[in-house]
Design an enzyme around this catalytic site. Structure first.
Site, PDB file in Angstrom:
ATOM      1  N   SER A 142       3.779   4.102  -3.476  1.00 49.37           N
ATOM      2  CA  SER A 142       2.393   4.302  -4.145  1.00 49.37           C
ATOM      3  C   SER A 142       2.147   5.716  -4.167  1.00 49.37           C
ATOM      4  CB  SER A 142       1.280   3.444  -3.227  1.00 49.37           C
ATOM      5  OG  SER A 142      -0.074   3.732  -3.290  1.00 49.37           O
ATOM      6  N   TYR A 155      -1.733   2.118   5.595  1.00 46.56           N
ATOM      7  CA  TYR A 155      -1.185   2.071   4.253  1.00 46.56           C
ATOM      8  C   TYR A 155      -0.619   3.525   3.968  1.00 46.56           C
ATOM      9  CZ  TYR A 155      -0.596   0.545  -0.799  1.00 46.56           C
ATOM     10  OH  TYR A 155       0.000   0.027  -1.852  1.00 46.56           O
TER      11      TYR A 155
HETATM   12  P1  NAD Z   1       0.069  -8.487  -4.455  1.00 42.54           P
HETATM   13  O1  NAD Z   1      -0.688  -8.923  -3.434  1.00 42.54           O
HETATM   14  O2  NAD Z   1       0.029  -9.141  -5.716  1.00 42.54           O
HETATM   15  O3  NAD Z   1       1.612  -9.164  -4.045  1.00 42.54           O
HETATM   16  C1  NAD Z   1       2.291  -8.733  -2.786  1.00 42.54           C
HETATM   17  C2  NAD Z   1       3.602  -9.640  -2.767  1.00 42.54           C
HETATM   18  O4  NAD Z   1       4.035  -9.496  -1.298  1.00 42.54           O
HETATM   19  C3  NAD Z   1       3.119 -11.115  -2.815  1.00 42.54           C
HETATM   20  O5  NAD Z   1       4.207 -11.579  -3.459  1.00 42.54           O
HETATM   21  C4  NAD Z   1       2.901 -11.766  -1.265  1.00 42.54           C
HETATM   22  O6  NAD Z   1       3.381 -12.939  -1.408  1.00 42.54           O
HETATM   23  C5  NAD Z   1       4.279 -10.917  -0.708  1.00 42.54           C
HETATM   24  N1  NAD Z   1       3.984 -10.612   0.837  1.00 42.54           N
HETATM   25  C6  NAD Z   1       2.716 -10.437   1.557  1.00 42.54           C
HETATM   26  N2  NAD Z   1       2.859 -10.385   2.899  1.00 42.54           N
HETATM   27  C7  NAD Z   1       4.234 -10.752   2.993  1.00 42.54           C
HETATM   28  C8  NAD Z   1       4.892 -11.151   4.046  1.00 42.54           C
HETATM   29  N3  NAD Z   1       4.584 -10.979   5.418  1.00 42.54           N
HETATM   30  N4  NAD Z   1       6.296 -11.469   3.734  1.00 42.54           N
HETATM   31  C9  NAD Z   1       6.743 -11.553   2.490  1.00 42.54           C
HETATM   32  N5  NAD Z   1       5.973 -11.323   1.183  1.00 42.54           N
HETATM   33  C10 NAD Z   1       4.616 -10.968   1.509  1.00 42.54           C
HETATM   34  O7  NAD Z   1       0.068  -7.040  -4.282  1.00 42.54           O
HETATM   35  P2  NAD Z   1       0.973  -5.955  -5.424  1.00 42.54           P
HETATM   36  O8  NAD Z   1      -0.288  -5.044  -5.857  1.00 42.54           O
HETATM   37  O9  NAD Z   1       1.565  -6.567  -6.417  1.00 42.54           O
HETATM   38  O10 NAD Z   1       1.638  -4.866  -4.558  1.00 42.54           O
HETATM   39  C11 NAD Z   1       3.093  -5.052  -4.573  1.00 42.54           C
HETATM   40  C12 NAD Z   1       3.704  -3.416  -4.103  1.00 42.54           C
HETATM   41  O11 NAD Z   1       2.958  -2.545  -4.732  1.00 42.54           O
HETATM   42  C13 NAD Z   1       3.016  -3.332  -2.553  1.00 42.54           C
HETATM   43  O12 NAD Z   1       3.905  -2.840  -1.757  1.00 42.54           O
HETATM   44  C14 NAD Z   1       1.956  -2.416  -2.585  1.00 42.54           C
HETATM   45  O13 NAD Z   1       1.590  -1.529  -1.743  1.00 42.54           O
HETATM   46  C15 NAD Z   1       2.308  -1.616  -3.884  1.00 42.54           C
HETATM   47  N6  NAD Z   1       1.148  -0.990  -4.535  1.00 42.54           N
HETATM   48  C16 NAD Z   1       0.104  -1.562  -5.181  1.00 42.54           C
HETATM   49  C17 NAD Z   1      -0.704  -0.901  -6.184  1.00 42.54           C
HETATM   50  C18 NAD Z   1      -1.658  -1.758  -6.934  1.00 42.54           C
HETATM   51  O14 NAD Z   1      -2.621  -1.006  -7.376  1.00 42.54           O
HETATM   52  N7  NAD Z   1      -1.827  -2.907  -6.944  1.00 42.54           N
HETATM   53  C19 NAD Z   1      -0.552   0.398  -6.463  1.00 42.54           C
HETATM   54  C20 NAD Z   1       0.486   1.222  -5.622  1.00 42.54           C
HETATM   55  C21 NAD Z   1       1.538   0.267  -4.883  1.00 42.54           C
END
Ligand code: NAD
Length: 260
Positions: A142, A155
């Site tokens: 991130s 985080y």
């Molecule tokens: P999201 O909530 O849409 O997806 C998260 C995924 O992780 C889902 O498939 C969920 O089922 C899975 N998950 C959650 N808990 C779990 C567990 N205990 N075991 C297995 N799977 C689990 O979120 P996202 O935004 O797509 O996030 C994905 C990654 O991207 C994360 O690591 C997040 O930190 C990172 N990220 C997101 C953003 C943003 O702005 N959305 C920015 C930077 C980084």
């Protein structure tokens, strides 16, 4: 070049992980989907992948906060496809609170999923990658792996940790055909972020769209969300031959967030 390889994308039932899974499936990779969600929705997703793409897609469920479930996931992926060639550590959660109010169990959960799970999948994937002398480890970190924000202690700590762990992995595999890199997205409008926008709207009494605009204005100079499809293309690049000498580093896709 990626045709016939196997990509495991953790947390690929929604959001960024799903975007990355589509990108690898489109490139001809077998895909292991993983994540939480409704069983019928997940079955429909797997069917859709198998209809739309030539290679095989399976779903292997595992709660990645649990080490023995991670061990089963990696063993099942190896049994199905003979090992994982491309490991995308993407599953993650967020918890927002000032440090003095940050519930210790929330700290443990965020560290377990966003950092420790990446270590466990990596240590279990490496023997297969070393045997083939080829592998790609792509950690979805991130902008918060590079800079901090208030109220996100666990985080930010986890994502900084992911960048550090990725560097160690890169050094340990430097003389092999394996690379390890991180991707650092800025705001992407997924479930994880939608929940933060809704919480802000509930607290301020303003609309969700007003809060979404403010969220971008505060951090992301482009004032546009990054998309899961764009992150899928970034992951494809890191898996390509063109990136074979790119290891131990991070690729920002954040609309200028960390340029400030
Ligand atoms: P999201 O909530 O849409 O997806 C998260 C995924 O992780 C889902 O498939 C969920 O089922 C899975 N998950 C959650 N808990 C779990 C567990 N205990 N075991 C297995 N799977 C689990 O979120 P996202 O935004 O797509 O996030 C994905 C990654 O991207 C994360 O690591 C997040 O930190 C990172 N990220 C997101 C953003 C943003 O702005 N959305 C920015 C930077 C980084």
């Amino acid at each position: 070049m990626l045709n016939g390889k196997t990509a495991l994308v953790t947390g690929s039932t929604s959001g960024i992980g799903l975007g990355i899974a589509h990108a690898f499936a489109k490139a001809g990779c077998n895909v292991v989907l993983n994540g939480l969600g409704n069983a019928d929705d997940i079955a429909a997703l797997v069917d859709q992948f198998n209809q739309d793409y030539d290679a095989k897609t399976v779903f292997l469920g595992a709660d990645l906060m649990n080490v023995s479930e991670i061990e089963n996931l990696m063993a099942d992926a190896a049994a199905e496809f003979g090992g994982v060639d491309i490991l995308v550590n993407n599953a993650g959660i967020q918890h927002v609170a000032p440090m003095e109010d940050f519930a210790p169990e929330k700290w443990d959960q965020v560290i377990a999923l966003n950092l420790s799970a990446c270590f466990h999948t990596t240590r279990l994937a490496l023997p297969y990658m070393k045997e083939k002398n080829w592998g790609r480890i792509i950690n979805v970190a991130s902008a918060h792996g590079l800079v901090a924000s208030v109220n996100k202690a666990a985080y930010v700590a986890a994502k900084h940790g992911v960048l550090g762990m990725t560097k160690v992995c890169a050094l340990e595999t430097a003389e092999t055909g394996i690379t390890a890199n991180s991707i650092c997205p800025g705001w992407v409008r997924t479930e994880l972020v939608e929940r933060q926008i809704e919480k802000r709207a509930a607290e301020s009494g303003r609309t969700v769209e007003e809060e979404a605009r403010d969220l971008l204005t505060e951090k992301q100079p482009s004032k546009e969300f990054v998309t899961p499809a764009q992150l899928g293309e970034a992951a494809l690049f890191l898996a390509s031959d063109a990136a074979s000498q790119m290891t131990g580093t991070s690729l920002s896709m954040d609309g200028g967030w960390t340029a400030q």
